[in-house]
Design an enzyme around this catalytic site. Structure first.
Site, PDB file in Angstrom:
ATOM      1  N   HIS A 182       0.842  -1.195   0.000  1.00 38.02           N
ATOM      2  CA  HIS A 182       0.000   0.000   0.000  1.00 38.02           C
ATOM      3  C   HIS A 182       0.879   1.248   0.000  1.00 38.02           C
ATOM      4  CE1 HIS A 182      -3.687  -2.246   0.859  1.00 38.02           C
ATOM      5  NE2 HIS A 182      -2.976  -2.951   1.716  1.00 38.02           N
ATOM      6  N   THR A 241      14.089  -6.093   3.000  1.00 40.77           N
ATOM      7  CA  THR A 241      13.588  -4.831   2.447  1.00 40.77           C
ATOM      8  C   THR A 241      14.346  -4.384   1.202  1.00 40.77           C
ATOM      9  OG1 THR A 241      15.058  -3.564   3.887  1.00 40.77           O
ATOM     10  CG2 THR A 241      12.850  -4.047   4.728  1.00 40.77           C
ATOM     11  N   ARG A 292      20.482  -7.710   6.570  1.00 41.84           N
ATOM     12  CA  ARG A 292      21.768  -7.270   6.022  1.00 41.84           C
ATOM     13  C   ARG A 292      22.655  -8.489   5.794  1.00 41.84           C
ATOM     14  NH1 ARG A 292      21.536  -1.975   6.329  1.00 41.84           N
ATOM     15  NH2 ARG A 292      20.404  -0.952   8.015  1.00 41.84           N
TER      16      ARG A 292
END
Length: 200
Positions: free
Chosen positions: A126, A179, A194
């Site tokens: 969204h 991400t 990471r």
């Protein structure tokens, strides 16, 4: 409370209980029918207990010798950018209680992948940049779709967000929140995930 009132109350309770039972049976039948339709349309194996919410215009491909295990949610439906699709290659194992979700985007998983339990793969999200508009009413973000290469291992409770490409051979540690893109053969961990190493 007089006897006639008690009998009337019990009668109302019995009708309400019967309606609840009927509704539960209908919901179970509808879920079973959706599962049977999807199972009959793919090459791989979908265990009973997979929760299927696949729109008729969307596409699911599950390759030979691949398995989606009990409790997993498969939710694929059209959105503003397309009809939505889930494509899983051959010999990939999707663990129990995973969440495979796409609205109008493509979620693509390669061959020989291993997913542990409670993994969430989200191919669409969204928009939320504007304060003067409800999140539900905002345009979708530019990043959508999700691609996972071959021979990828994703640990329990990991979350992979929209727009990500995970290279072949990568390992995603348990509890990671991915991400950004993951290079082939990289080992990543953390929230946000990471790089902590590389497969030799």
């Amino acid at each position: 409370m007089g006897e006639p009132l008690v009998e009337a109350y019990q009668s109302v309770q019995s009708v309400a209980f019967a309606r609840r039972i009927g509704q539960t049976v209908r919901e179970h039948y509808a879920e079973r029918l959706a599962w049977l339709r999807l199972r009959g349309a793919v090459e791989g194996h979908i265990e009973w207990g997979v929760h299927v919410a696949v729109h008729a215009d969307s596409r699911v491909i599950l390759g030979a010798e691949s398995t989606i295990r009990h409790g997993t949610v498969v939710a694929v439906k059209p959105g503003p950018r397309g009809t939505g699709a889930l494509r899983i290659g051959r010999s990939t194992q999707i663990g129990e209680y995973n969440n495979l979700r796409s609205e109008g985007a493509e979620l693509r998983i390669g061959d020989y992948c291993l997913f542990a339990q409670f993994v969430s793969l989200i191919a669409s999200g969204h928009g939320y940049a504007r304060r003067d508009q409800l999140i539900a009413d905002q345009p979708l973000p530019d990043k959508d779709g999700l691609t996972i290469g071959d021979d990828v291992w994703i640990g329990a409770n990991a979350v992979v967000l929209p727009g990500i490409v995970i290279g072949s051979g990568a390992v995603i540690a348990a509890g990671s929140v991915v991400t950004r893109d993951v290079a082939p053969y990289a080992i990543v961990a953390g929230a946000p995930a990471r790089s902590i190493g590389e497969r030799s």
